[in-house]
Design an enzyme around this catalytic site. Structure first.
Site, PDB file in Angstrom:
ATOM      1  N   GLN A  95      -5.282   7.630   1.622  1.00  0.00           N
ATOM      2  CA  GLN A  95      -4.791   6.244   1.668  1.00  0.00           C
ATOM      3  C   GLN A  95      -3.319   6.178   2.081  1.00  0.00           C
ATOM      4  OE1 GLN A  95      -6.229   3.334   1.617  1.00  0.00           O
ATOM      5  NE2 GLN A  95      -8.260   4.221   1.358  1.00  0.00           N
ATOM      6  N   SER A  96      -2.897   7.061   2.954  1.00  0.00           N
ATOM      7  CA  SER A  96      -1.498   7.103   3.386  1.00  0.00           C
ATOM      8  C   SER A  96      -1.116   5.861   4.206  1.00  0.00           C
ATOM      9  CB  SER A  96      -1.272   8.362   4.219  1.00  0.00           C
ATOM     10  OG  SER A  96      -0.030   8.289   4.897  1.00  0.00           O
ATOM     11  N   ASN A  97      -0.099   5.148   3.736  1.00  0.00           N
ATOM     12  CA  ASN A  97       0.437   4.025   4.511  1.00  0.00           C
ATOM     13  C   ASN A  97       1.169   4.533   5.750  1.00  0.00           C
ATOM     14  OD1 ASN A  97      -0.240   1.860   2.576  1.00  0.00           O
ATOM     15  ND2 ASN A  97       1.195   2.941   1.246  1.00  0.00           N
ATOM     16  N   ALA A  99       0.406   7.225   7.493  1.00  0.00           N
ATOM     17  CA  ALA A  99      -0.588   7.600   8.510  1.00  0.00           C
ATOM     18  C   ALA A  99      -1.068   6.346   9.242  1.00  0.00           C
ATOM     19  CB  ALA A  99      -1.754   8.333   7.848  1.00  0.00           C
TER      20      ALA A  99
END
Ligand SMILES: *Cc1c(COP(=O)(O)O)cnc(C)c1O
Length: 338
Positions: A95-97, A99
Site C-alpha cells: 500500500q505504498s503511497n 509507489a
C-alpha cells in the site's frame, strides 16, 4: 564541499557538509503552494486554543490522489531525467503511497514504471494497488522483504531492464534521499511564509526525507516527527539528510522524534490512531490515513497530553496524504463501525 559528488539518489553525504545544489531544476508536478487551513474544532478537542492548530494540506498536491511524495519526486525524477532515464523503478509496501505517486509521475511524463513491492499479489487489489494498476505500472512482488532487500531486488530489476535495452533509474525507498528531501526544504520555507510564528510542525516519520527537509528549513526544535516504524534507525537517516541540506546541521539529540505511536508495527492500526482518524473526520471533515497521518495526529495528541505542546503555541499538523491507503487497510472498517 570539495570532493563531494552529486548523485541522483543523493546518498552518502559527509555529516555536517552541505551537499552542492543539483545542476538541474526540479520538475513542477504539483499545485503549489498547498493551503494551510485552520482547524479550530480539532484544536479544542485536543486541549489547545482554537487558533493554535493549522493543517498543512500536502494531501492536495494534485496528481492521482496527492500526498507528500510528489514534492520529493519533483527532485528525484528530475535527477533521473538528467541522466536520460526512460524507466522508473522504485520499491515499497503493497500500500505504498510513494509507489502509487511514482506510477502517476511516470504516466504524466511518458516513462515506464516498475514497482517492486513487498509481499505477494493479493487476490483482490485495493487502495493504492488498484491505482498502481490503473496508472499502468508493472508490479514485481518481492515476497517477505524489508527495505534493504527490496532495494536489492530493485537494483536486480533495473539490471534486467538495462540488459533489455531500457535506461532505468532507481528511485530510493519512499523517495527519500538528500535530493528528495529538497522538496521538503521547499515545503518548510512555504510553511514559514504562511505561518512565521509556527512553534511546532508535526509530521509522520516513514523513510525520513519529509522530516529531514522540514528540519533543514525550520530547525530541529520546531519539528516533531511521529515514527511509524517504517524503517529502523530513521533518526540517524533524518539527521544525515538534514545535515546535507543546511549550513547549520542539527545534532542528533536536537531531533524530536516520538516512538510512542508505532504500536505493534508499521502496518497495524493502533487504537490511538483509530481515535485520531475519527477525531479529525468528525471535528474538521478531514480524512487522515491509518498508517501515517493518523499516527501523526495521535502523536500530536500525546504531545499535548504530556506538555510537549502547550496551549498558545502555534502548531502545524502535516497532512501528507495517504487517502488511498485508508481504502486499502484491512482494519479500518472494524475501527469505524466497531
Ligand atoms: C511516505 C509518507 C509519509 C512519511 O514521509 P517520509 O518522507 O517517508 O518520512 C507520511 N505520510 C504519508 C501519507 C506518506 O505516504
Amino acid at each position: 564541499m570539495v570532493g563531494m559528488q552529486s548523485s541522483t539518489t543523493g546518498s552518502g553525504p559527509d555529516h555536517g557538509v552541505p551537499a552542492p545544489a543539483p545542476s538541474f531544476p526540479p520538475l513542477r508536478l504539483g499545485t503549489w503552494p498547498t493551503p494551510l487551513e485552520p482547524a479550530p474544532r480539532l484544536a479544542e478537542a485536543l486541549g489547545l486554543r482554537g487558533d493554535d492548530l493549522w493543517i498543512k494540506r500536502d494531501d492536495l498536491t494534485g496528481l492521482a490522489g496527492g500526498g507528500n511524495k510528489i514534492r520529493k519526486l519533483e527532485w528525484t525524477v528530475a535527477g533521473a531525467l538528467a541522466e536520460g532515464a526512460d524507466t522508473l523503478v522504485t520499491t515499497g509496501a503493497a500500500q505504498s503511497n510513494h509507489a502509487r505517486l511514482t506510477a502517476a509521475v511516470g504516466a504524466r511524463l511518458g516513462l515506464d514504471v516498475v514497482l517492486v513491492l513487498a509481499g505477494e499479489a493479493p487476490a483482490a487489489p485495493s487502495g493504492n494497488l488498484l491505482l498502481d494498476g490503473l496508472l499502468g505500472a508493472r508490479l514485481v512482488w518481492a515476497g517477505d522483504a524489508d527495505a534493504e532487500s527490496l532495494d536489492a531486488r530493485a537494483r536486480e530489476t533495473a539490471a534486467e531492464l538495462r540488459r533489455a535495452g531500457a535506461n532505468p533509474a532507481v528511485i530510493p525507498f519512499g523517495g527519500s534521499s538528500v535530493l528528495g528531501a529538497r522538496g521538503y526544504l521547499e515545503a518548510g520555507r512555504e510553511i514559514l511564509q504562511q505561518s512565521p510564528e509556527v512553534r511546532h510542525i508535526v509530521v509522520a516519520l516513514g523513510s525520513g526525507g519529509t522530516m529531514a527537509g522540514l528540519v533543514a528549513a525550520a530547525g530541529a526544535r520546531r519539528v516533531l516527527g511521529v515514527d511509524t516504524g517504517a524503517r529502523p534507525g530513521v533518526r540517524t537517516v533524518v539527521g544525515t539528510y538534514a545535515a546535507a541540506l543546511t549550513e547549520d546541521p542539527p545534532s542528533a539529540e536536537d531531533l524530536r522524534v516520538r516512538t510512542d505511536q508505532v504500536g505493534a508495527g508499521y502496518a497495524t492500526l493502533t487504537s490511538e490512531t483509530a481515535e485520531a482518524l475519527s477525531l479529525a473526520a468528525r471535528c474538521e471533515g478531514v480524512v487522515l490515513d491509518p498508517v501515517y497521518t493518523g499516527r501523526a495526529l495521535a502523536g500530536l495528541r500525546a504531545a499535548v497530553r504530556d506538555g510537549e505542546i502547550r496551549p498558545g503555541e502555534t502548531t502545524v499538523l502535516m497532512h501528507t496524504g495517504g487517502l488511498p491507503g485508508f481504502f486499502g487497510h484491512p482494519d479500518v472498517a472494524a475501527a469505524v463501525f466497531g
